[in-house]
Design a protein around this motif. Structure first.
Motif, PDB file in Angstrom:
ATOM      1  N   GLY A 297       2.680   7.861  -8.687  1.00 18.36           N
ATOM      2  CA  GLY A 297       1.863   7.910 -10.074  1.00 18.36           C
ATOM      3  C   GLY A 297       2.254   6.880 -11.001  1.00 18.36           C
ATOM      4  O   GLY A 297       1.600   6.284 -11.808  1.00 18.36           O
ATOM      5  N   HIS A 298       3.699   7.138 -11.328  1.00 16.74           N
ATOM      6  CA  HIS A 298       4.196   6.609 -12.367  1.00 16.74           C
ATOM      7  C   HIS A 298       4.094   5.075 -12.214  1.00 16.74           C
ATOM      8  O   HIS A 298       3.853   4.121 -12.983  1.00 16.74           O
ATOM      9  N   LEU A 299       4.683   4.611 -10.873  1.00 16.32           N
ATOM     10  CA  LEU A 299       4.408   3.216 -10.406  1.00 16.32           C
ATOM     11  C   LEU A 299       3.016   2.705 -10.575  1.00 16.32           C
ATOM     12  O   LEU A 299       2.729   1.618 -10.827  1.00 16.32           O
ATOM     13  N   ASP A 300       1.752   3.464 -10.341  1.00 21.38           N
ATOM     14  CA  ASP A 300       0.631   3.183 -10.250  1.00 21.38           C
ATOM     15  C   ASP A 300       0.100   2.752 -11.957  1.00 21.38           C
ATOM     16  O   ASP A 300      -0.357   1.851 -12.173  1.00 21.38           O
ATOM     17  N   ARG A 301       0.730   3.698 -12.776  1.00 22.65           N
ATOM     18  CA  ARG A 301       0.390   3.554 -13.997  1.00 22.65           C
ATOM     19  C   ARG A 301       0.998   2.300 -14.951  1.00 22.65           C
ATOM     20  O   ARG A 301       0.898   1.307 -15.559  1.00 22.65           O
ATOM     21  N   ALA A 305      -0.400  -1.002 -16.299  1.00 20.66           N
ATOM     22  CA  ALA A 305      -0.300  -1.478 -17.514  1.00 20.66           C
ATOM     23  C   ALA A 305       0.318  -2.712 -17.648  1.00 20.66           C
ATOM     24  O   ALA A 305       0.140  -3.491 -18.858  1.00 20.66           O
ATOM     25  N   THR A 306       1.241  -3.015 -16.882  1.00 20.14           N
ATOM     26  CA  THR A 306       2.118  -4.245 -16.986  1.00 20.14           C
ATOM     27  C   THR A 306       1.974  -5.620 -15.935  1.00 20.14           C
ATOM     28  O   THR A 306       2.335  -6.532 -16.222  1.00 20.14           O
ATOM     29  N   GLY A 358      -1.248   0.145  -8.365  1.00 26.52           N
ATOM     30  CA  GLY A 358      -2.186  -0.292  -9.140  1.00 26.52           C
ATOM     31  C   GLY A 358      -3.546  -0.106  -9.162  1.00 26.52           C
ATOM     32  O   GLY A 358      -4.494  -0.623  -9.701  1.00 26.52           O
ATOM     33  N   ALA A 359      -3.859   0.024  -7.638  1.00 29.81           N
ATOM     34  CA  ALA A 359      -5.412   0.265  -7.441  1.00 29.81           C
ATOM     35  C   ALA A 359      -5.765   1.674  -7.123  1.00 29.81           C
ATOM     36  O   ALA A 359      -6.857   1.885  -6.413  1.00 29.81           O
ATOM     37  N   ALA A 360      -5.167   2.647  -7.534  1.00 33.88           N
ATOM     38  CA  ALA A 360      -5.416   3.881  -7.453  1.00 33.88           C
ATOM     39  C   ALA A 360      -6.850   4.676  -8.354  1.00 33.88           C
ATOM     40  O   ALA A 360      -7.204   5.606  -8.278  1.00 33.88           O
ATOM     41  N   THR A 361      -6.962   3.716  -9.163  1.00 38.28           N
ATOM     42  CA  THR A 361      -7.752   4.082 -10.175  1.00 38.28           C
ATOM     43  C   THR A 361      -7.760   5.237 -11.138  1.00 38.28           C
ATOM     44  O   THR A 361      -8.796   6.172 -11.100  1.00 38.28           O
TER      45      THR A 361
END
Length: 456
Positions: A297-301, A305-306, A358-361
């Motif tokens: 989840g951290h990697l998704d955010r 974000a970046t 990054g695509a987990a919305t």
């Protein structure tokens, strides 16, 4: 990319360009425009602005009957904007020319003539190879191209059509009818920032390539009761590192954190992006290494974000040798293959897949758990091992399962066997990572042994 998945390549239309050198980048812009057309299914249109060894590898993969190369080449023989079309002489070049071309390739320079020299030396070009080149007007550092070359889009397209026997544009549909626009030199350019980032990533990738692990090695950890064997095979000729990797980090509670991942792209740029993402994973391990769902989840955010790691596919798992408990979360990764000791019936675990990073919305990643018996083995792998243009992931995974069922007992030998079987007929177009994880017999107390279970 139009035509990239075709099983039969009648013709390859390739562009050559040098980012940041005005008219000398014309070939890349031209091919980008070409790709807006609907080309016949047996015509591949793509940018070949990469090192000569990668171009040779691509030619070997496609084996086209005809090659048409386009770009801007300064020869100072004709006025700027002059279009020259000629058939390539396939006679072997002089050794000095080959040596110079290899030196340019090693330095990372992209040059049409040097690529042709290496392709002629190794016999990679079909007899019917044609170059359509334009004399540049402006070759200084900067973005965009001159008005003289902007007027050459349609004539070069007509020449390519004629070479392919498509006079009059038969069978071609253009989605947009405008040539690529030049950037406004008075405005800040995102492309210029991109060029600086490109150079920085190449420098970082060169450093990374020197400290990358061997392509096949037995991995040691400080966690007793676990045996690992990892193999990484970058895609491409003379490419030592790519976007696929594995890592294993001891955790505070005696468990082992394990990650297998793949970033998009290939070569040094992919290696640089992989190095960034690998560092991010290790940083989050300090905080949430015991929670696979939280870490992914951290990697998704972070990706959202970046942009770091966006579209990467990754599986992170924790393994507790004392209990055999395994927990993992996945971002578009392939499911682990579970092999029980003394059986010949490997099964894929559930709970993997889902969207890439990054695509987990904003949705929480599900977490899956299972329990390994002593002597059991997990095979973790990336898409490149089981899927290509001609092989679906499902078919490739079934081939992997059969190979593992009949493989040797030694973990490293098993991984080598699986790699050999799975890639023997695979038309590779991606990096490969395979990691074998084995719970050593005796590491799990008898009362903790359970059958494999799945749970979100």
């Amino acid at each position: 990319m139009t035509g990239r998945g075709t099983s039969h390549c009648r013709a390859l239309v390739g562009g050559f360009g040098t980012p940041g050198l005005r008219d000398l980048d014309f070939g890349r812009a031209l091919v980008e425009w070409f790709q807006q057309f609907d080309w016949p299914s047996d015509v591949v249109v793509e940018d070949l602005s990469c090192s000569a060894p990668l171009v040779l590898h691509r030619l070997q993969e496609l084996r086209p009957a005809k090659v048409v190369l386009v770009g801007a080449v300064g020869r100072d023989l004709d006025p700027p904007g002059t279009i020259r079309r000629y058939r390539v002489d396939l006679a072997a070049p002089r050794p000095a020319e080959v040596h110079r071309s290899v030196e340019e390739a090693v330095m990372g320079l992209v040059d049409l003539d040097h690529t042709l020299a290496m392709a002629r030396h190794w016999g990679a070009l079909p007899v019917d190879t044609v170059v359509v080149e334009v004399e540049p007007a402006e070759a200084s550092f900067g973005l965009g191209f001159s008005d003289v070359l902007a007027a050459c889009f349609d004539p070069v397209l007509d020449a390519v059509r004629e070479e392919l026997g498509m006079e009059g544009g038969a069978g071609m549909v253009l989605e947009r009818d405008a040539a690529p626009a030049e950037p406004d030199e008075g405005q800040p350019s995102e492309e210029l920032d991109g060029l600086c980032d490109y150079a920085a990533k190449h420098a970082q990738a060169r450093l990374h390539s020197h400290r990358a692990p061997a392509l096949a090695e037995r991995v040691s950890t400080d966690v007793p009761g676990v045996e690992l064997a990892g193999h990484v095979r970058p895609w491409g000729v003379f490419v030592e590192s790519g976007g696929d990797w594995f890592d294993a980090v001891p955790l505070d509670d005696g468990a082992l954190g394990i990650v297998v991942g793949a970033v998009p792209g290939r070569g040094v740029e992919a290696a640089a992006a992989m190095s960034d993402l690998r560092a991010a994973v290790r940083a989050y391990l300090v905080r949430d290494g015991d929670s696979p769902a939280a870490l992914v989840g951290h990697l998704d955010r972070l990706a959202d974000a970046t942009g770091l790691g966006r579209q990467a596919r990754l599986l992170y798992m924790t393994l507790h040798p004392a209990t055999g408990e395994v927990r993992y979360a996945s971002a578009g990764a392939c499911p682990p293959l579970v092999l029980h000791r003394g059986t010949a019936d490997g099964r894929f675990a559930g709970g993997s897949g889902g969207p890439a990073l990054g695509a987990a919305t904003g949705a929480a990643r599900p977490e899956t758990s299972l329990r390994l018996a002593p002597g059991s083995t997990l095979l973790l792998f990336t898409d490149g091992l089981v899927r290509s243009r001609d092989v679906s992931r499902d078919a490739g995974m079934e081939r992997l399962r059969r190979a593992a069922d009949g493989g040797p007992r030694d973990l490293d030998d098993l991984c080598r066997h699986v790699l050999s079987v799975c890639t023997s007929t695979l038309q590779r177009d991606d990096d490969i990572c395979l990691l074998g994880v084995r719970l050593v017999a005796g590491a799990v107390p008898a009362h903790s042994q359970q059958t494999v279970t799945h749970g979100a």
